[in-house]
Design a protein around this motif. Structure first.
Motif, PDB file in Angstrom:
ATOM      1  N   ASP A 112       0.848  -1.191   0.000  1.00 16.70           N
ATOM      2  CA  ASP A 112       0.000   0.000   0.000  1.00 16.70           C
ATOM      3  C   ASP A 112       0.889   1.249   0.000  1.00 16.70           C
ATOM      4  O   ASP A 112       1.950   1.256   0.632  1.00 16.70           O
ATOM      5  CB  ASP A 112      -0.901   0.018   1.244  1.00 16.70           C
ATOM      6  CG  ASP A 112      -1.952   1.116   1.182  1.00 16.70           C
ATOM      7  OD1 ASP A 112      -2.953   0.940   0.476  1.00 16.70           O
ATOM      8  OD2 ASP A 112      -1.769   2.155   1.830  1.00 16.70           O
ATOM      9  N   LEU A 113       0.476   2.272  -0.718  1.00 14.46           N
ATOM     10  CA  LEU A 113       1.115   3.592  -0.685  1.00 14.46           C
ATOM     11  C   LEU A 113       0.044   4.627  -0.373  1.00 14.46           C
ATOM     12  O   LEU A 113      -1.036   4.597  -0.956  1.00 14.46           O
ATOM     13  CB  LEU A 113       1.756   3.947  -2.026  1.00 14.46           C
ATOM     14  CG  LEU A 113       2.918   3.105  -2.535  1.00 14.46           C
ATOM     15  CD1 LEU A 113       3.369   3.611  -3.909  1.00 14.46           C
ATOM     16  CD2 LEU A 113       4.085   3.156  -1.576  1.00 14.46           C
ATOM     17  N   GLU A 114       0.354   5.555   0.546  1.00 13.96           N
ATOM     18  CA  GLU A 114      -0.606   6.612   0.872  1.00 13.96           C
ATOM     19  C   GLU A 114       0.107   7.950   1.015  1.00 13.96           C
ATOM     20  O   GLU A 114       0.899   8.136   1.931  1.00 13.96           O
ATOM     21  CB  GLU A 114      -1.348   6.290   2.174  1.00 13.96           C
ATOM     22  CG  GLU A 114      -2.415   7.337   2.500  1.00 13.96           C
ATOM     23  CD  GLU A 114      -3.225   7.010   3.748  1.00 13.96           C
ATOM     24  OE1 GLU A 114      -4.247   7.695   3.978  1.00 13.96           O
ATOM     25  OE2 GLU A 114      -2.850   6.081   4.487  1.00 13.96           O
ATOM     26  N   PRO A 115      -0.163   8.912   0.114  1.00 16.51           N
ATOM     27  CA  PRO A 115       0.415  10.259   0.253  1.00 16.51           C
ATOM     28  C   PRO A 115      -0.353  11.065   1.302  1.00 16.51           C
ATOM     29  O   PRO A 115      -1.583  11.007   1.368  1.00 16.51           O
ATOM     30  CB  PRO A 115       0.222  10.867  -1.144  1.00 16.51           C
ATOM     31  CG  PRO A 115      -0.266   9.763  -2.028  1.00 16.51           C
ATOM     32  CD  PRO A 115      -0.919   8.777  -1.130  1.00 16.51           C
ATOM     33  N   LEU A 116       0.391  11.837   2.114  1.00 15.16           N
ATOM     34  CA  LEU A 116      -0.222  12.627   3.184  1.00 15.16           C
ATOM     35  C   LEU A 116       0.244  14.084   3.131  1.00 15.16           C
ATOM     36  O   LEU A 116       0.399  14.731   4.174  1.00 15.16           O
ATOM     37  CB  LEU A 116       0.127  12.017   4.553  1.00 15.16           C
ATOM     38  CG  LEU A 116      -0.340  10.587   4.811  1.00 15.16           C
ATOM     39  CD1 LEU A 116       0.215  10.072   6.131  1.00 15.16           C
ATOM     40  CD2 LEU A 116      -1.857  10.499   4.813  1.00 15.16           C
ATOM     41  N   ARG A 117       0.433  14.608   1.939  1.00 15.74           N
ATOM     42  CA  ARG A 117       1.057  15.930   1.765  1.00 15.74           C
ATOM     43  C   ARG A 117       0.324  17.032   2.512  1.00 15.74           C
ATOM     44  O   ARG A 117       0.929  17.824   3.246  1.00 15.74           O
ATOM     45  CB  ARG A 117       1.113  16.252   0.262  1.00 15.74           C
ATOM     46  CG  ARG A 117       1.648  17.632  -0.063  1.00 15.74           C
ATOM     47  CD  ARG A 117       1.785  17.812  -1.560  1.00 15.74           C
ATOM     48  NE  ARG A 117       0.524  17.782  -2.249  1.00 15.74           N
ATOM     49  CZ  ARG A 117      -0.288  18.838  -2.411  1.00 15.74           C
ATOM     50  NH1 ARG A 117       0.057  20.013  -1.891  1.00 15.74           N
ATOM     51  NH2 ARG A 117      -1.411  18.742  -3.076  1.00 15.74           N
ATOM     52  N   ARG A 118      -0.978  17.140   2.355  1.00 15.58           N
ATOM     53  CA  ARG A 118      -1.721  18.228   2.993  1.00 15.58           C
ATOM     54  C   ARG A 118      -1.749  18.056   4.518  1.00 15.58           C
ATOM     55  O   ARG A 118      -1.841  19.037   5.251  1.00 15.58           O
ATOM     56  CB  ARG A 118      -3.153  18.294   2.449  1.00 15.58           C
ATOM     57  CG  ARG A 118      -3.238  18.647   0.969  1.00 15.58           C
ATOM     58  CD  ARG A 118      -2.708  20.037   0.667  1.00 15.58           C
ATOM     59  NE  ARG A 118      -3.399  21.074   1.390  1.00 15.58           N
ATOM     60  CZ  ARG A 118      -4.599  21.565   1.076  1.00 15.58           C
ATOM     61  NH1 ARG A 118      -5.267  21.079   0.053  1.00 15.58           N
ATOM     62  NH2 ARG A 118      -5.138  22.532   1.779  1.00 15.58           N
ATOM     63  N   HIS A 119      -1.661  16.821   4.988  1.00 18.06           N
ATOM     64  CA  HIS A 119      -1.598  16.581   6.435  1.00 18.06           C
ATOM     65  C   HIS A 119      -0.311  17.172   7.017  1.00 18.06           C
ATOM     66  O   HIS A 119      -0.327  17.714   8.127  1.00 18.06           O
ATOM     67  CB  HIS A 119      -1.651  15.081   6.721  1.00 18.06           C
ATOM     68  CG  HIS A 119      -2.967  14.450   6.402  1.00 18.06           C
ATOM     69  ND1 HIS A 119      -3.976  14.319   7.319  1.00 18.06           N
ATOM     70  CD2 HIS A 119      -3.440  13.907   5.249  1.00 18.06           C
ATOM     71  CE1 HIS A 119      -5.024  13.723   6.764  1.00 18.06           C
ATOM     72  NE2 HIS A 119      -4.714  13.462   5.500  1.00 18.06           N
ATOM     73  N   TYR A 120       0.803  17.067   6.255  1.00 19.49           N
ATOM     74  CA  TYR A 120       2.051  17.625   6.786  1.00 19.49           C
ATOM     75  C   TYR A 120       2.048  19.145   6.718  1.00 19.49           C
ATOM     76  O   TYR A 120       2.602  19.823   7.592  1.00 19.49           O
ATOM     77  CB  TYR A 120       3.260  17.059   6.047  1.00 19.49           C
ATOM     78  CG  TYR A 120       4.443  16.821   6.969  1.00 19.49           C
ATOM     79  CD1 TYR A 120       4.566  17.484   8.192  1.00 19.49           C
ATOM     80  CD2 TYR A 120       5.432  15.909   6.636  1.00 19.49           C
ATOM     81  CE1 TYR A 120       5.634  17.255   9.037  1.00 19.49           C
ATOM     82  CE2 TYR A 120       6.503  15.659   7.486  1.00 19.49           C
ATOM     83  CZ  TYR A 120       6.598  16.339   8.680  1.00 19.49           C
ATOM     84  OH  TYR A 120       7.655  16.104   9.521  1.00 19.49           O
ATOM     85  N   GLN A 121       1.424  19.701   5.694  1.00 14.76           N
ATOM     86  CA  GLN A 121       1.266  21.160   5.654  1.00 14.76           C
ATOM     87  C   GLN A 121       0.561  21.652   6.922  1.00 14.76           C
ATOM     88  O   GLN A 121       1.033  22.585   7.593  1.00 14.76           O
ATOM     89  CB  GLN A 121       0.431  21.583   4.437  1.00 14.76           C
ATOM     90  CG  GLN A 121       0.101  23.080   4.417  1.00 14.76           C
ATOM     91  CD  GLN A 121      -1.038  23.436   3.474  1.00 14.76           C
ATOM     92  OE1 GLN A 121      -1.344  22.681   2.547  1.00 14.76           O
ATOM     93  NE2 GLN A 121      -1.679  24.562   3.712  1.00 14.76           N
TER      94      GLN A 121
END
Length: 394
Positions: free
Chosen positions: A315-324
């Motif tokens: 599984d791959l899950e991007p969390l970009r806005r969560h880190y912002q």
């Protein structure tokens, strides 16, 4: 005069929003179409040769000194400005040919320890001022934009552990355990036999004290050791959160192979770290002042190393806005204690950390960098993970 002409050209092509620049001679000029909400105050001229040599280093140091300031906009004016700069530079930042210019860095065990301690051993009291109650220094996981940071960090820990589908009594390793919330949650809530490793003496002492206070010495331990020195595998589950950004481009292959070596057959690992979808990169200012030896790997680069190490991507899950959003919370907390921090560490240090937090938030907001969770398993393929993702959210 030549310096002014250089700045005129630079500001005319640097942002995708209108801005006002107030120069050192008190003249003002507006760039871009529309009414600007942000003003850049150039209190001193930075020599053009320094900007051409390394813009991030020259501008970062100028901000630290107070030679540049940004006012206007919303709560995070510097973040707003840098987001506009990153978005304007998108085509340049996506140029993968720049990869060949990334300098090599030393990542011996001795050098890695020194690099980690330079950042994380600033003192637990420093980090307590602006992290949340869980003392978690990595991307949170928000149910909604306005969620409390502590709740979001607890969400993140739960989300990671649920992905592993942990079974009681099994062995769990956290590579780069930070201040211990993830590993201790695995011990207390999921009844795992846990080991955390760190190179930070401050973190080591902090986690040890937490273990003693909880009275779980029989199934929780923390080691002050490099991941390359660890020999007591295999572990059924491995987590590594915000760690591979520190190992260096030269050691990424070894890092993933060591995860494979330490992971039991049929075991699962959750690797969570900052990644660039456009390709790997370093930043001279960050390497000099914030993360010595740091390197942000490219997505395809990591995937190649995972596959070459003999791991299977589940599984791959991007969390970009969560880190912002996490960084915005951190910067707000940091500035709430700005006077205390400045009294202890000084003016330039305080501005250095403020720009680091806001620049990182801008980088995530603009898509210049991402943070991705890689759920991987080790052969044999019958790992016992459920067929669908439903188990993560049930």
């Amino acid at each position: 005069m030549l310096e002014k002409q250089f700045y005129d050209q630079m500001f005319a092509h640097s942002f995708n929003i209108p801005i006002t620049v107030e120069y050192w001679d008190h003249t003002q000029k507006t760039y871009g179409a529309g009414t600007p909400s942000l003003t850049i105050h150039m209190k001193q001229a930075i020599p053009a040769k320094e900007l051409l040599k390394n813009a991030s280093l020259a501008l970062g140091e100028a901000y630290m000194r107070g030679d540049i300031d940004v006012t206007g906009g919303g709560q995070f004016p510097l973040q707003e400005l840098l987001t506009a700069a990153y978005e304007s530079a998108g085509s340049f930042m996506r140029n993968k040919k720049l990869m060949r210019f990334i300098p090599k860095q030393s990542h011996t065990e001795k050098k890695s320890k020194a690099d980690i301690q330079a950042h994380y051993d600033l003192g637990n009291d420093f980090y307590k001022l602006w992290l949340d109650d869980t003392m978690t220094y990595s991307c949170a996981y928000f149910d909604d934009w306005d969620q409390d940071l502590t709740a979001a960090q607890q969400n993140k820990v739960t989300h990671i552990l649920r992905k592993l589908d942990p079974q009681p009594g099994r062995r769990f390793l956290d590579i780069g355990c930070g201040w211990g919330t993830l590993m201790l949650t695995a011990a207390m809530r999921y009844h795992l036999d846990v080991t955390g490793i760190t190179l930070s003496k401050e973190q080591y002492d902090f986690v040890n004290a937490r273990i003693q206070k909880l009275g779980i010495e029989d199934h929780a331990r923390v080691l002050l050791v490099d991941y390359r020195e660890l020999t007591d595998g295999p572990y059924d589950y491995i987590t590594s959160i915000g760690m591979f950004e520190h190992v260096g481009k030269e050691n990424l292959e070894l890092y993933f192979k060591d995860v494979t070596k330490l992971l039991a057959a049929g075991g699962s690992a959750l690797i969570h770290g900052i990644t660039r979808q456009q390709g790997g990169a370093t930043n001279a200012w960050l390497n000099k002042y914030i993360f010595p030896g740091g390197y942000i790997p490219g997505l395809s680069e990591n995937i190649d190393h995972i596959i070459d190490a003999g791991l299977q991507i589940s599984d791959l899950e991007p969390l970009r806005r969560h880190y912002q959003r996490t960084l915005e919370h951190w910067d707000e907390n940091f500035n709430a204690h700005r006077n205390t921090i400045q009294k202890k560490f000084g003016y330039e240090f305080t501005r250095m950390w403020d720009i680091y937090l806001q620049a990182a938030a801008a980088s995530f907001e603009s898509g210049n960098i991402d943070v991705i969770q890689y759920l991987v398993t080790k052969a044999p393929s019958g790992t016992g993970l459920p067929l669908t993702r439903d188990y993560i959210y049930d």
